[in-house]
Design an enzyme around this catalytic site. Sequence first.
Site, mmCIF file in Angstrom:
data_model
loop_
_atom_site.group_PDB
_atom_site.id
_atom_site.type_symbol
_atom_site.label_atom_id
_atom_site.label_comp_id
_atom_site.label_asym_id
_atom_site.label_seq_id
_atom_site.Cartn_x
_atom_site.Cartn_y
_atom_site.Cartn_z
ATOM 1 N N THR A 224 3.278 4.279 -8.289
ATOM 2 C CA THR A 224 3.094 3.190 -9.263
ATOM 3 C C THR A 224 2.447 4.038 -10.447
ATOM 4 O O THR A 224 2.124 4.984 -10.127
ATOM 5 C CB THR A 224 2.127 2.074 -8.741
ATOM 6 N N ILE A 253 9.404 -6.735 -1.617
ATOM 7 C CA ILE A 253 7.946 -6.809 -2.342
ATOM 8 C C ILE A 253 7.155 -5.796 -1.700
ATOM 9 O O ILE A 253 6.942 -5.674 -0.520
ATOM 10 C CB ILE A 253 7.555 -7.879 -2.206
ATOM 11 N N GLY A 254 6.439 -4.804 -2.475
ATOM 12 C CA GLY A 254 5.769 -3.773 -2.206
ATOM 13 C C GLY A 254 4.114 -3.991 -2.168
ATOM 14 O O GLY A 254 3.746 -5.325 -2.281
ATOM 15 N N ASP A 255 3.348 -2.987 -2.248
ATOM 16 C CA ASP A 255 1.844 -3.421 -2.060
ATOM 17 C C ASP A 255 1.441 -3.860 -3.371
ATOM 18 O O ASP A 255 0.074 -4.121 -3.549
ATOM 19 C CB ASP A 255 1.234 -2.213 -1.828
ATOM 20 N N ASN A 337 3.798 5.477 -0.969
ATOM 21 C CA ASN A 337 4.580 4.452 -0.039
ATOM 22 C C ASN A 337 3.918 3.139 0.349
ATOM 23 O O ASN A 337 2.917 3.014 0.953
ATOM 24 C CB ASN A 337 4.677 5.364 1.276
#
Length: 449
Positions: A224, A253-255, A337
């Site tokens: 990001t 959907i990620g963190d 990750n």
Amino acid sequence: MEYKSQAPSGPTISPRIIIHGGAGNISPATVPPGKYALYREALLNIIGKTHTHMTTPSKATSPSPHLPSALETATYAVTLLEDNPLFNSGHGSVFTRDGINELEASVMVSRGFAKRGVGVTGLRRVRNPILLARAILEHGDADLSAMRRTDGPCLDVPSAQGHSLIHGRTAEILAERYQLPLVEPEYFFTQTRWDEHLRALKDERNGKALDATWSCDSYLPQGTVGAVALDADGIVCAATSTGGMTNKLTGRIGDTPMVGAGFWAEEWIDGRGFARDMWPDRTRRGHGPIVMLSESLKGLMADCLPTPFMYNPVPPGDGDASPLITTRSIAVSGTGNGDSFIRVAAARTASAIARYSGVSSTNAVHRVAGPGGELQKSAGNRWGITGEGQGGMIAIGCTVVGDPEGNAIAARGEIIEDFNSGGMFRAWIDEDGRAVARVFRDDVPVSDC
């Protein structure tokens, strides 16, 4: 006695800023000298512009000049990162397996807004996702007040209401309502990201990689961009934005938009009454210190304390004098990750270690994001094979010592950065006002600005 959070009576806290542009399998082989120079130049340019913005008084929202808030500073930095195609966010976002761009962003502040934290996800047309997250945060107080009305319609629909995580078309309707710039999907196309997308899918088919989201031979963006800021009022803010992981499943959907996983900010009263985070162990990756005393108390402090490094506030209730109150805060933005960050609630875990273990914020971040930390442990025997567990964090830890009325006596902000992967693109302004950019753990460029 009830103690309130410190809102210093004057600008005793020096604003600070740190940014990141991704982490992962970054090495001299995957980021050769020419590419390294491009990243370093971009980082220095963005941190320089942000520092100018952060230190320039504005009358935009008030009759009297004021320095930008932590929220304004952090989101300003992230918009610059989103507009730069080198980084995996906004214009430089990666593609899903289906060749689609799906963007995510988040903001969180330690205090000052009812929602405190907001995430948006599944965006395909919002030019700067970070501005949507900020707008939902800022409109939150009005939305919540309107929900309590009994004299007519509660809300002008659509509204974010009390929601903190909003997805897809609903989020983009809100962007339209807030008059944020929308673009056609083609805006997010870059040839570099498209080539990475196709090459990784081919490697997967040919058995050169376990999957198309990570490679041991090249740097596939799975991180990001982010910024963490501290303002003169002692508020810290984390702002984070991403295009996700290269060749992620469409709809994944990620963190980044998940509160507590990829970002976090909070403030608390140190119940022990001691400024444990004022001058932490600097053998880790912290940068500081900055210490300032209010003019009216410098003489008193000089009489009592031969050096600020020996200073421990009096615990509440000890002696006849009014107790001094220690307020700590931390803001964290992660990169790497994202699924690993979710599994260990990485950003909140780092903050909880600082808050409940009484260690420095620098030490807490190291325990989660540093080599051998919780992120790396979460990968188990898959470490170094699938990209799991890889990543890093930037953060700012702030400690303010003051009286029960909220008047600050001493304050300190600590720049923090740590990671377990080959590299992390990052930059900050050091205590001497110098812009510093780094990619690898111990690299020292010829000159910083």
